[in-house]
Design an enzyme around this catalytic site. Structure first.
Site, PDB file in Angstrom:
ATOM      1  N   HIS A   1      -0.479   1.105  16.242  1.00  0.00           N
ATOM      2  CA  HIS A   1      -0.791  -0.088  17.050  1.00  0.00           C
ATOM      3  C   HIS A   1       0.264  -0.281  18.143  1.00  0.00           C
ATOM      4  O   HIS A   1       0.836  -1.358  18.306  1.00  0.00           O
ATOM      5  CB  HIS A   1      -0.893  -1.330  16.162  1.00  0.00           C
ATOM      6  CG  HIS A   1      -1.975  -1.252  15.127  1.00  0.00           C
ATOM      7  ND1 HIS A   1      -3.315  -1.235  15.436  1.00  0.00           N
ATOM      8  CD2 HIS A   1      -1.918  -1.149  13.768  1.00  0.00           C
ATOM      9  CE1 HIS A   1      -4.032  -1.142  14.328  1.00  0.00           C
ATOM     10  NE2 HIS A   1      -3.210  -1.080  13.303  1.00  0.00           N
TER      11      HIS A   1
ATOM     12  N   TYR B   1      -0.742   4.211  10.860  1.00  0.00           N
ATOM     13  CA  TYR B   1      -1.136   3.205  11.843  1.00  0.00           C
ATOM     14  C   TYR B   1       0.077   2.912  12.728  1.00  0.00           C
ATOM     15  O   TYR B   1       1.174   2.657  12.213  1.00  0.00           O
ATOM     16  CB  TYR B   1      -1.555   1.901  11.158  1.00  0.00           C
ATOM     17  CG  TYR B   1      -2.901   1.949  10.466  1.00  0.00           C
ATOM     18  CD1 TYR B   1      -4.067   2.169  11.186  1.00  0.00           C
ATOM     19  CD2 TYR B   1      -2.996   1.750   9.097  1.00  0.00           C
ATOM     20  CE1 TYR B   1      -5.299   2.212  10.557  1.00  0.00           C
ATOM     21  CE2 TYR B   1      -4.228   1.786   8.453  1.00  0.00           C
ATOM     22  CZ  TYR B   1      -5.371   2.017   9.185  1.00  0.00           C
ATOM     23  OH  TYR B   1      -6.594   2.050   8.551  1.00  0.00           O
TER      24      TYR B   1
ATOM     25  N   LEU C   1     -11.792  -5.776  19.111  1.00  0.00           N
ATOM     26  CA  LEU C   1     -11.031  -4.523  19.173  1.00  0.00           C
ATOM     27  C   LEU C   1     -11.381  -3.750  20.420  1.00  0.00           C
ATOM     28  O   LEU C   1     -12.550  -3.511  20.710  1.00  0.00           O
ATOM     29  CB  LEU C   1     -11.320  -3.650  17.939  1.00  0.00           C
ATOM     30  CG  LEU C   1     -10.680  -2.252  17.978  1.00  0.00           C
ATOM     31  CD1 LEU C   1      -9.173  -2.350  17.763  1.00  0.00           C
ATOM     32  CD2 LEU C   1     -11.303  -1.337  16.935  1.00  0.00           C
TER      33      LEU C   1
ATOM     34  N   LYS D   1       1.776   1.761   7.406  1.00  0.00           N
ATOM     35  CA  LYS D   1       2.084   0.925   8.573  1.00  0.00           C
ATOM     36  C   LYS D   1       3.070   1.612   9.497  1.00  0.00           C
ATOM     37  O   LYS D   1       3.753   2.567   9.125  1.00  0.00           O
ATOM     38  CB  LYS D   1       2.647  -0.426   8.117  1.00  0.00           C
ATOM     39  CG  LYS D   1       1.612  -1.325   7.467  1.00  0.00           C
ATOM     40  CD  LYS D   1       0.416  -1.610   8.367  1.00  0.00           C
ATOM     41  CE  LYS D   1       0.753  -2.533   9.534  1.00  0.00           C
ATOM     42  NZ  LYS D   1      -0.423  -2.771  10.401  1.00  0.00           N
TER      43      LYS D   1
ATOM     44  N   ASP E   1      -2.633  -7.363  15.102  1.00  0.00           N
ATOM     45  CA  ASP E   1      -1.836  -6.131  15.172  1.00  0.00           C
ATOM     46  C   ASP E   1      -2.072  -5.363  16.464  1.00  0.00           C
ATOM     47  O   ASP E   1      -1.381  -4.385  16.749  1.00  0.00           O
ATOM     48  CB  ASP E   1      -2.079  -5.230  13.942  1.00  0.00           C
ATOM     49  CG  ASP E   1      -3.533  -4.932  13.688  1.00  0.00           C
ATOM     50  OD1 ASP E   1      -4.368  -5.267  14.555  1.00  0.00           O
ATOM     51  OD2 ASP E   1      -3.847  -4.358  12.631  1.00  0.00           O
TER      52      ASP E   1
ATOM     53  N   VAL F   1      -7.633 -11.475  13.210  1.00  0.00           N
ATOM     54  CA  VAL F   1      -7.537 -10.137  12.630  1.00  0.00           C
ATOM     55  C   VAL F   1      -7.037  -9.136  13.668  1.00  0.00           C
ATOM     56  O   VAL F   1      -6.503  -8.086  13.328  1.00  0.00           O
ATOM     57  CB  VAL F   1      -8.903  -9.696  12.058  1.00  0.00           C
ATOM     58  CG1 VAL F   1      -8.797  -8.344  11.354  1.00  0.00           C
ATOM     59  CG2 VAL F   1      -9.435 -10.737  11.075  1.00  0.00           C
ATOM     60  N   ALA F   2      -7.164  -9.479  14.947  1.00  0.00           N
ATOM     61  CA  ALA F   2      -6.726  -8.589  16.027  1.00  0.00           C
ATOM     62  C   ALA F   2      -5.231  -8.687  16.314  1.00  0.00           C
ATOM     63  O   ALA F   2      -4.747  -8.088  17.275  1.00  0.00           O
ATOM     64  CB  ALA F   2      -7.516  -8.891  17.306  1.00  0.00           C
TER      65      ALA F   2
ATOM     66  N   ALA G   1      -0.321  -9.574  10.046  1.00  0.00           N
ATOM     67  CA  ALA G   1      -0.649  -8.324  10.734  1.00  0.00           C
ATOM     68  C   ALA G   1      -1.052  -7.202   9.784  1.00  0.00           C
ATOM     69  O   ALA G   1      -1.593  -6.192  10.232  1.00  0.00           O
ATOM     70  CB  ALA G   1       0.537  -7.880  11.594  1.00  0.00           C
ATOM     71  N   ASN G   2      -0.798  -7.361   8.496  1.00  0.00           N
ATOM     72  CA  ASN G   2      -1.213  -6.329   7.538  1.00  0.00           C
ATOM     73  C   ASN G   2      -1.979  -6.984   6.392  1.00  0.00           C
ATOM     74  O   ASN G   2      -1.622  -6.883   5.224  1.00  0.00           O
ATOM     75  CB  ASN G   2      -0.014  -5.524   7.017  1.00  0.00           C
ATOM     76  CG  ASN G   2       0.987  -6.367   6.261  1.00  0.00           C
ATOM     77  OD1 ASN G   2       1.210  -7.533   6.582  1.00  0.00           O
ATOM     78  ND2 ASN G   2       1.600  -5.792   5.241  1.00  0.00           N
TER      79      ASN G   2
ATOM     80  N   ARG H   1       0.828  -1.196   0.000  1.00  0.00           N
ATOM     81  CA  ARG H   1       0.000   0.000   0.000  1.00  0.00           C
ATOM     82  C   ARG H   1       0.872   1.260   0.000  1.00  0.00           C
ATOM     83  O   ARG H   1       2.064   1.210   0.286  1.00  0.00           O
ATOM     84  CB  ARG H   1      -0.917   0.019   1.225  1.00  0.00           C
ATOM     85  CG  ARG H   1      -2.031  -0.995   1.185  1.00  0.00           C
ATOM     86  CD  ARG H   1      -2.789  -1.080   2.506  1.00  0.00           C
ATOM     87  NE  ARG H   1      -2.004  -1.706   3.556  1.00  0.00           N
ATOM     88  CZ  ARG H   1      -2.427  -1.882   4.813  1.00  0.00           C
ATOM     89  NH1 ARG H   1      -3.623  -1.456   5.160  1.00  0.00           N
ATOM     90  NH2 ARG H   1      -1.654  -2.467   5.703  1.00  0.00           N
TER      91      ARG H   1
ATOM     92  N   GLU I   1      -5.427   4.620  14.042  1.00  0.00           N
ATOM     93  CA  GLU I   1      -6.391   3.720  14.689  1.00  0.00           C
ATOM     94  C   GLU I   1      -7.071   4.302  15.917  1.00  0.00           C
ATOM     95  O   GLU I   1      -8.047   3.732  16.417  1.00  0.00           O
ATOM     96  CB  GLU I   1      -5.721   2.376  15.054  1.00  0.00           C
ATOM     97  CG  GLU I   1      -4.719   2.432  16.199  1.00  0.00           C
ATOM     98  CD  GLU I   1      -3.310   2.794  15.755  1.00  0.00           C
ATOM     99  OE1 GLU I   1      -2.394   2.676  16.590  1.00  0.00           O
ATOM    100  OE2 GLU I   1      -3.130   3.192  14.582  1.00  0.00           O
TER     101      GLU I   1
ATOM    102  N   ASP J   1     -20.717 -11.469  20.345  1.00  0.00           N
ATOM    103  CA  ASP J   1     -20.342 -10.149  20.841  1.00  0.00           C
ATOM    104  C   ASP J   1     -20.818 -10.037  22.278  1.00  0.00           C
ATOM    105  O   ASP J   1     -21.704 -10.793  22.713  1.00  0.00           O
ATOM    106  CB  ASP J   1     -20.952  -9.037  19.975  1.00  0.00           C
ATOM    107  CG  ASP J   1     -20.204  -7.717  20.104  1.00  0.00           C
ATOM    108  OD1 ASP J   1     -19.290  -7.478  19.295  1.00  0.00           O
ATOM    109  OD2 ASP J   1     -20.509  -6.940  21.027  1.00  0.00           O
TER     110      ASP J   1
END
Length: 370
Positions: free
Chosen positions: A96, A94, A240, A75, A270, A267-268, A299-300, A15, A118, A198
């Site tokens: 993190h 980002y 998250l 990143k 990072d 997906v969490a 992580a990406n 990216r 984020e 959830d």
């Protein structure tokens, strides 16, 4: 303001933080934009496009950091970049931080101004710069999970949607936010049996209303997770807590109860990951196996679809980046609470409470640095 756009150097990160269209907007407002050569190639944007938009191309990442007042990235900086960041230099990307003490300490030492995508937060609690990449990651989680359920790459050998006469796969999604919602839509569209969990009952009611019939909702708690993983073919961790480490909701002992060849996608990761056995991987080596369960912990994740991801991300980040360039970071943050909440580390001080708590560091209220 002098804006710098370096080429991303994290493994398989294709990216870019600013498109040629974004350069045009900066230049129109009287700002100077330096772009490292080939920074946009991975996303399909040639150097010539940047030059036509008014950017000045530089050969090296060192030159970009040396000239820029504001660095705009995708990143977090990695170790070769740490020393390139100057005291007082604004880095908008980002970060993190809660998942990396080394990065946090490095940014404290460099005394830059670290404004994290984020944790930019709207009044309604939404995270406008995280949402587009969460949308991509949620959809990709199912795409990757379906791929790794195939036998040649170590999975159970199960087709996510099944076929007539054969049951589809069971997909368990933990977290009903943006990532979880997008993952559920994708998995349901492919015909899987989907369960989404959830802790927010209002969110579960909403999801129950909008999702198709093959998506069920369930309250997230240890007992329900422990039972659900036993029959899950694909588990997607989509939890998250803004700016903080993700809680470990799937433990090593739960893993032992899962079917051999099942797949987990965290997906969490990072933000530290919500699956105890997950550690960050790269697109080059995306998976590993523990207790017979295949782990995908890149992580990406959106970096694998850079054209889509870059456009989705820059649609969201450009208005904020322009505001920072027009006003300077301090004035922009004084005028915008959304941007103020993005400040994490400023002049060597940790100004975001969740980051300070993650590593037992001194916390300084952000108002003291403005």
């Amino acid at each position: 303001m002098i804006v710098g756009v370096p080429k991303e150097i994290k493994n398989n990160e294709n990216r870019v933080a600013v498109t040629p269209a974004g350069v045009t907007e900066f230049v129109k407002r009287g700002h100077t934009v330096y772009v490292q050569k080939s920074a946009g190639e991975g996303s399909g944007f040639a150097d010539e496009s940047y030059e036509k938009a008014g950017a000045i191309l530089l050969d090296s990442i060192e030159e970009v950091y040396a000239k820029a007042e504001m660095i705009v990235k995708v990143k977090e900086p990695i170790e070769p970049e740490y020393k390139l960041i100057r005291e007082g230099q604004l880095v908008f990307t980002y970060f993190h931080f809660a998942s990396s003490e080394a990065l946090t300490q490095a940014m404290i030492e460099q005394k830059g101004v670290c404004l994290a995508y984020e944790t930019v937060e709207k009044a309604d609690g939404s995270l406008p710069l995280l949402i587009p990449m969460s949308e991509v990651a949620g959809r990709m989680a199912v795409q990757e999970g379906a791929k790794y359920l195939e036998k040649p790459v170590g999975g159970r050998g199960i087709l996510l949607g099944g076929v007539p006469g054969v049951m589809p796969a069971n997909v368990l999604i933990i977290g009903g936010g943006v990532v979880g919602t997008q993952a559920a839509k994708m998995a349901a569209g492919l015909g899987a049996n989907v369960t989404i969990m959830d802790v927010n009952l209002s969110r579960l009611r909403y999801l129950a209303d909008i999702m198709p019939a093959n998506v069920r909702t369930m309250m997230s708690n240890e007992y329900n997770i422990r039972e659900a993983v036993k029959t899950a073919d694909l588990v997607i961790g989509a939890v998250l807590i803004p700016g903080a480490k993700a809680p470990k909701l799937i433990t090593r002992d739960m893993l032992k109860t899962m079917r051999p060849g099942a797949v987990v996608v965290d997906v969490a990761v990072d933000q530290g990951g919500c699956i105890e056995t997950c550690t960050p991987t790269t697109h080059e080596n995306p998976t590993f196996v523990i207790d017979g369960v295949l782990h995908y912990c890149v992580a990406n994740m959106p970096g694998a679809v850079p054209y889509t991801s870059t456009l989705a991300l820059t649609n969201a980040t450009l208005p904020y980046a322009l505001r920072l360039a027009d006003l300077g970071w301090r004035e922009a943050c004084l005028r915008s609470n959304e941007l103020k909440l993005g400040l994490n580390v400023v002049h060597g001080k940790v100004v975001y409470k969740a980051v300070a708590e993650a590593f037992n560091l001194p916390y300084v209220p952000v108002e003291e640095v403005l």
